[in-house]
Motif scaffolding. Sequence first.
Motif, PDB file in Angstrom:
ATOM      1  N   ARG A 144      78.738  65.278  43.677  1.00 44.39           N
ATOM      2  CA  ARG A 144      77.895  66.475  43.732  1.00 44.39           C
ATOM      3  C   ARG A 144      78.419  67.511  44.714  1.00 44.39           C
ATOM      4  NH1 ARG A 144      71.474  65.388  43.862  1.00 44.39           N
ATOM      5  NH2 ARG A 144      71.898  64.964  46.042  1.00 44.39           N
ATOM      6  N   GLU A 145      79.091  67.011  45.782  1.00 40.40           N
ATOM      7  CA  GLU A 145      79.489  67.947  46.839  1.00 40.40           C
ATOM      8  C   GLU A 145      80.989  67.927  47.096  1.00 40.40           C
ATOM      9  OE1 GLU A 145      76.735  67.943  50.241  1.00 40.40           O
ATOM     10  OE2 GLU A 145      75.466  66.626  49.044  1.00 40.40           O
ATOM     11  N   GLY A 146      81.542  66.729  47.342  1.00 38.57           N
ATOM     12  CA  GLY A 146      82.952  66.659  47.737  1.00 38.57           C
ATOM     13  C   GLY A 146      83.901  67.180  46.668  1.00 38.57           C
ATOM     14  N   LEU A 147      83.533  67.006  45.397  1.00 38.26           N
ATOM     15  CA  LEU A 147      84.419  67.405  44.293  1.00 38.26           C
ATOM     16  C   LEU A 147      83.953  68.692  43.622  1.00 38.26           C
ATOM     17  CD1 LEU A 147      85.017  63.872  42.703  1.00 38.26           C
ATOM     18  CD2 LEU A 147      86.496  65.117  44.284  1.00 38.26           C
ATOM     19  N   ILE A 158      75.805  64.395  36.557  1.00 40.46           N
ATOM     20  CA  ILE A 158      76.226  65.118  37.763  1.00 40.46           C
ATOM     21  C   ILE A 158      77.654  65.630  37.623  1.00 40.46           C
ATOM     22  CG2 ILE A 158      76.742  64.810  40.206  1.00 40.46           C
ATOM     23  CD1 ILE A 158      74.584  62.712  40.231  1.00 40.46           C
ATOM     24  N   ALA A 159      78.488  64.835  36.986  1.00 38.55           N
ATOM     25  CA  ALA A 159      79.900  65.215  36.870  1.00 38.55           C
ATOM     26  C   ALA A 159      80.068  66.423  35.950  1.00 38.55           C
ATOM     27  CB  ALA A 159      80.716  64.041  36.339  1.00 38.55           C
ATOM     28  N   PHE A 160      79.276  66.468  34.867  1.00 37.25           N
ATOM     29  CA  PHE A 160      79.510  67.490  33.845  1.00 37.25           C
ATOM     30  C   PHE A 160      78.403  68.545  33.766  1.00 37.25           C
ATOM     31  CE2 PHE A 160      81.281  63.443  31.793  1.00 37.25           C
ATOM     32  CZ  PHE A 160      82.502  63.583  32.440  1.00 37.25           C
ATOM     33  N   GLY A 161      77.323  68.344  34.506  1.00 33.47           N
ATOM     34  CA  GLY A 161      76.233  69.321  34.457  1.00 33.47           C
ATOM     35  C   GLY A 161      75.511  69.319  33.128  1.00 33.47           C
ATOM     36  N   VAL A 162      75.138  68.110  32.688  1.00 33.74           N
ATOM     37  CA  VAL A 162      74.391  67.973  31.430  1.00 33.74           C
ATOM     38  C   VAL A 162      73.121  67.161  31.708  1.00 33.74           C
ATOM     39  CG1 VAL A 162      76.453  68.090  29.974  1.00 33.74           C
ATOM     40  CG2 VAL A 162      75.653  65.854  30.754  1.00 33.74           C
ATOM     41  N   PRO A 163      72.084  67.312  30.864  1.00 35.11           N
ATOM     42  CA  PRO A 163      70.874  66.500  31.076  1.00 35.11           C
ATOM     43  C   PRO A 163      71.195  65.005  30.935  1.00 35.11           C
ATOM     44  CG  PRO A 163      70.468  68.266  29.486  1.00 35.11           C
ATOM     45  CD  PRO A 163      71.941  68.244  29.736  1.00 35.11           C
ATOM     46  N   THR A 164      70.349  64.159  31.473  1.00 36.19           N
ATOM     47  CA  THR A 164      70.568  62.710  31.324  1.00 36.19           C
ATOM     48  C   THR A 164      70.345  62.316  29.855  1.00 36.19           C
ATOM     49  OG1 THR A 164      68.271  62.292  31.923  1.00 36.19           O
ATOM     50  CG2 THR A 164      69.888  62.160  33.693  1.00 36.19           C
ATOM     51  N   GLN A 165      71.234  61.448  29.349  1.00 31.69           N
ATOM     52  CA  GLN A 165      71.183  61.098  27.915  1.00 31.69           C
ATOM     53  C   GLN A 165      71.397  59.600  27.724  1.00 31.69           C
ATOM     54  OE1 GLN A 165      73.404  63.924  25.256  1.00 31.69           O
ATOM     55  NE2 GLN A 165      73.963  64.916  27.174  1.00 31.69           N
ATOM     56  N   PRO A 225      71.665  71.177  44.112  1.00 30.02           N
ATOM     57  CA  PRO A 225      70.812  70.895  42.946  1.00 30.02           C
ATOM     58  C   PRO A 225      70.827  69.400  42.591  1.00 30.02           C
ATOM     59  CG  PRO A 225      72.382  72.690  42.506  1.00 30.02           C
ATOM     60  CD  PRO A 225      72.773  72.086  43.809  1.00 30.02           C
ATOM     61  N   HIS A 226      69.723  68.935  42.017  1.00 30.69           N
ATOM     62  CA  HIS A 226      69.615  67.501  41.690  1.00 30.69           C
ATOM     63  C   HIS A 226      70.810  67.012  40.888  1.00 30.69           C
ATOM     64  CE1 HIS A 226      65.213  68.415  42.321  1.00 30.69           C
ATOM     65  NE2 HIS A 226      65.454  67.427  43.138  1.00 30.69           N
ATOM     66  N   LEU A 227      71.173  67.752  39.851  1.00 34.09           N
ATOM     67  CA  LEU A 227      72.276  67.305  38.994  1.00 34.09           C
ATOM     68  C   LEU A 227      73.548  68.110  39.284  1.00 34.09           C
ATOM     69  CD1 LEU A 227      70.415  66.599  35.614  1.00 34.09           C
ATOM     70  CD2 LEU A 227      71.181  64.969  37.334  1.00 34.09           C
ATOM     71  N   ALA A 228      73.690  68.549  40.526  1.00 31.95           N
ATOM     72  CA  ALA A 228      74.909  69.207  41.012  1.00 31.95           C
ATOM     73  C   ALA A 228      75.070  70.645  40.521  1.00 31.95           C
ATOM     74  CB  ALA A 228      76.159  68.404  40.687  1.00 31.95           C
ATOM     75  N   PHE A 229      74.607  70.940  39.330  1.00 34.41           N
ATOM     76  CA  PHE A 229      74.694  72.293  38.762  1.00 34.41           C
ATOM     77  C   PHE A 229      73.300  72.926  38.858  1.00 34.41           C
ATOM     78  CE2 PHE A 229      78.244  70.024  37.225  1.00 34.41           C
ATOM     79  CZ  PHE A 229      79.216  70.920  36.821  1.00 34.41           C
ATOM     80  N   GLN A 230      73.247  74.242  38.974  1.00 30.08           N
ATOM     81  CA  GLN A 230      71.944  74.903  39.026  1.00 30.08           C
ATOM     82  C   GLN A 230      71.154  74.544  37.763  1.00 30.08           C
ATOM     83  OE1 GLN A 230      70.894  76.383  41.701  1.00 30.08           O
ATOM     84  NE2 GLN A 230      72.865  76.291  42.753  1.00 30.08           N
TER      85      GLN A 230
END
Length: 437
Positions: A143-146, A212-219, A330-335
């Motif tokens: 979420r932060e380092g990368l 978190i890696a791709f900024g998509v909803p959980t699936q 943001p929770h999932l790294a992306f806004q």
Amino acid sequence: MKPINVGLLGIGTVGGGTWTVLTRNAAEITRRAGRPISITTVADRDLDRAREVTKGQAKLVDDAFSVCKDPEIDIVVELIGGYTVAKDLVLTAIENGKHVVTANKALLALHGNEIFTAAQKKGVMVAFEAAVAGGIPIIKALREGLTANRIEWLAGIINGTTNFILSEMRDKGLPFDVVLKEAQALGYAEADPTFDIEGNDAAHKATLMASIAFGVPTQYERAHIEGITKLDARDIAYAEELGYRIKLLGIAKKRDDGIELRVHPTLIPARRLLANVEGAMNAVLVKGDAVGPTLYYGQGAGDEPTASAVIADLVDVTRMHTADPEHRVPHLAFQPDQLEDLKVLPIEQCRCGFYMRMRVEDKPGVLADITRILADNEISIDALIQKEPAEGESQTDVILLTHVTVEGNANQAIAQIEALPVVAGEVTRLRMEQLDR
Ligand code: HSE
């Protein structure tokens, strides 16, 4: 400075570890957080155990909902697990303006979208470092380092129970059932190990990492999940002969047309660091476009390793709770309004190499028939071994590895190979990843 007040829901293994580490390292943690973090209330059904751990230093209650509504509590730590009561508790805490720290991967993998939306509306944080790979700070890293990177893929050994079983099967050449019993006797596997050995636990964690890696909803519901229960010790041995190890991997890849999200036993080259993660340890390999491959290794379970992650979240929340919600991570790294509607692809569209083992008649033309079918399905062979038939037998094992192909093509080729009269029974098929690009 006034302490931040924490309500702890569940003081079992991880809750107990959290209490112990927070107490032992209080001075160091306060220096980092800027103010003391104090567990003022503990909710647990077993009040005797709670009393034994807390030794009169916290208020004990058996009604977890009362903690979620208590105006004196700033952060609720949910360590109850499951996704029924835990979901109601987390939503109640959010509704009452509490920040939440949870280790509950199942809850977030299944209901993360609803929970994060509720938290967003209320302006509170839901932190979940402990939900993925225990003590490894993989959420922080992703979420932060990368954050500068386009993350291309990740692959993780994110279930210690199955990694322990696979390590033992390989070392001792023992079948799955025998090793599972040993793992249960040693406390590495639960009495009901279903979620671990069938791959669900790893899929919960892979689902969260993919989001978190791709900024998509959980699936989670679209993930392909295969555990290790059907793995044959013979395939572990043949893989070794070919220079590969079999690991249960959680894999997430971003493609232009969708996401690959899958958990299954996977052949990986034995020379990779990931292949040498043994026993109950966890590791996650992440490929970013700028940084290249990065590897995170550590204990994926246990009281204090998991407490380490829970407390890291408590410190983060303590540092950030007065910040404007829009300026928090943001929770999932992306806004939230920037999440992409990229769907998880069906497994038939996934791309990887394959290991195939088949029992064939040892007579002229058999290999020619098999290789022709593969060629017709646009599958290129990477390696192939044929065993000498055992004394007095007319059949033998053929094992082959393919280059990367589309799973649908591999399925079609396997069906055609199984239909050959010279092939006995089903083809054993395992997926293979090189993890080099
Ligand atoms: N049961 C998990 C494992 C740990 O075996 O790794 C908690 O997710």
